[in-house]
Design a protein around this motif. Structure first.
Motif, PDB file in Angstrom:
ATOM      1  N   GLN A  34      -9.273   3.204  -9.329  1.00 20.35           N
ATOM      2  CA  GLN A  34      -9.113   2.933  -7.899  1.00 20.35           C
ATOM      3  C   GLN A  34      -8.557   4.159  -7.181  1.00 20.35           C
ATOM      4  O   GLN A  34      -9.043   4.545  -6.122  1.00 20.35           O
ATOM      5  N   ALA A  35      -7.521   4.753  -7.762  1.00 19.20           N
ATOM      6  CA  ALA A  35      -6.908   5.932  -7.144  1.00 19.20           C
ATOM      7  C   ALA A  35      -7.914   7.084  -7.075  1.00 19.20           C
ATOM      8  O   ALA A  35      -7.998   7.772  -6.050  1.00 19.20           O
ATOM      9  N   SER A  47      -4.442  11.449   0.617  1.00 19.65           N
ATOM     10  CA  SER A  47      -3.693  11.594  -0.639  1.00 19.65           C
ATOM     11  C   SER A  47      -2.947  12.923  -0.707  1.00 19.65           C
ATOM     12  O   SER A  47      -1.779  12.959  -1.098  1.00 19.65           O
ATOM     13  N   LYS A  48      -3.587  14.012  -0.328  1.00 17.70           N
ATOM     14  CA  LYS A  48      -2.955  15.334  -0.440  1.00 17.70           C
ATOM     15  C   LYS A  48      -1.752  15.478   0.489  1.00 17.70           C
ATOM     16  O   LYS A  48      -0.721  16.003   0.099  1.00 17.70           O
ATOM     17  N   ASN A  52      -0.914   8.830  -0.249  1.00 15.92           N
ATOM     18  CA  ASN A  52      -1.474   7.481  -0.273  1.00 15.92           C
ATOM     19  C   ASN A  52      -2.779   7.578  -1.057  1.00 15.92           C
ATOM     20  O   ASN A  52      -3.807   7.964  -0.520  1.00 15.92           O
ATOM     21  N   TYR A  53      -2.722   7.253  -2.338  1.00 22.20           N
ATOM     22  CA  TYR A  53      -3.850   7.427  -3.259  1.00 22.20           C
ATOM     23  C   TYR A  53      -4.759   6.207  -3.330  1.00 22.20           C
ATOM     24  O   TYR A  53      -5.791   6.265  -3.983  1.00 22.20           O
ATOM     25  N   GLY A  96       3.986   6.848  -3.931  1.00 20.90           N
ATOM     26  CA  GLY A  96       2.655   6.356  -3.568  1.00 20.90           C
ATOM     27  C   GLY A  96       2.119   5.368  -4.586  1.00 20.90           C
ATOM     28  O   GLY A  96       1.536   4.345  -4.236  1.00 20.90           O
ATOM     29  N   VAL A  97       2.335   5.664  -5.864  1.00 17.60           N
ATOM     30  CA  VAL A  97       1.893   4.753  -6.924  1.00 17.60           C
ATOM     31  C   VAL A  97       2.754   3.492  -6.920  1.00 17.60           C
ATOM     32  O   VAL A  97       2.240   2.374  -7.011  1.00 17.60           O
TER      33      VAL A  97
END
Length: 155
Positions: A34-35, A47-48, A52-53, A96-97
């Motif tokens: 998913q990520a 994400s970078k 928010n992955y 984020g995870v």
């Protein structure tokens, strides 16, 4: 798999393993896929820059930082609609995870606990309303089979 993809899988996998047991989740490969899918292996701006992955939107309960960005949603089968929405902002990959595990640790996603099969996990989370893309399960399963399992075999 290129070096950037392998490095991203390694980092995101380690962070997912950190929280999976604590939240009763038994299917880390599906979450890693998913990520990878949602963040283009950590290369998307969301994400970078904002860690928010998983493409997590703010919704009505989010009280943290946010950023308004364009995204594409599939409200009608095979038709993408571009919208703007508010997405969650995290401080680093760990938070984020963790944000994903907190987000899925609700009544809505309670049925994910204990699932060990990646396809079943992905089908369940989509049925629960996580994604609008009708190809989401297949996209993520391709990543599980072509990237995550290969990375795990070499680990």
């Amino acid at each position: 798999m290129n070096a950037n993809q392998e490095e991203f899988i390694s980092l995101i996998y380690a962070n997912c393993e950190r929280y999976a047991d604590q939240y009763g989740i038994k299917c880390v490969p599906a979450i890693v896929a998913q990520a990878c899918s949602e963040s283009n292996f950590g290369q998307s701006t969301l994400s970078k820059k904002y860690h928010n992955y998983f493409g997590l939107k703010c919704g009505s309960y989010w009280k943290g930082k946010s950023v308004n960005m364009k995204t594409k949603e599939e409200y009608t089968y095979n038709q993408l609609t571009t919208i703007r929405d508010n997405f969650r902002v995290y401080e680093d990959m760990r938070s984020g995870v963790l944000g994903y595990f907190i987000f899925t640790n609700t009544k809505r996603y309670a049925n994910l606990k204990g699932i060990t099969d990646p396809r079943q996990y992905l089908e369940t989370i989509v049925a629960d309303g996580y994604a609008t893309d009708h190809r989401y399960v297949q996209k993520c399963m391709t990543i599980v089979e072509d990237y995550v399992y290969h990375w795990l075999d070499r680990r």
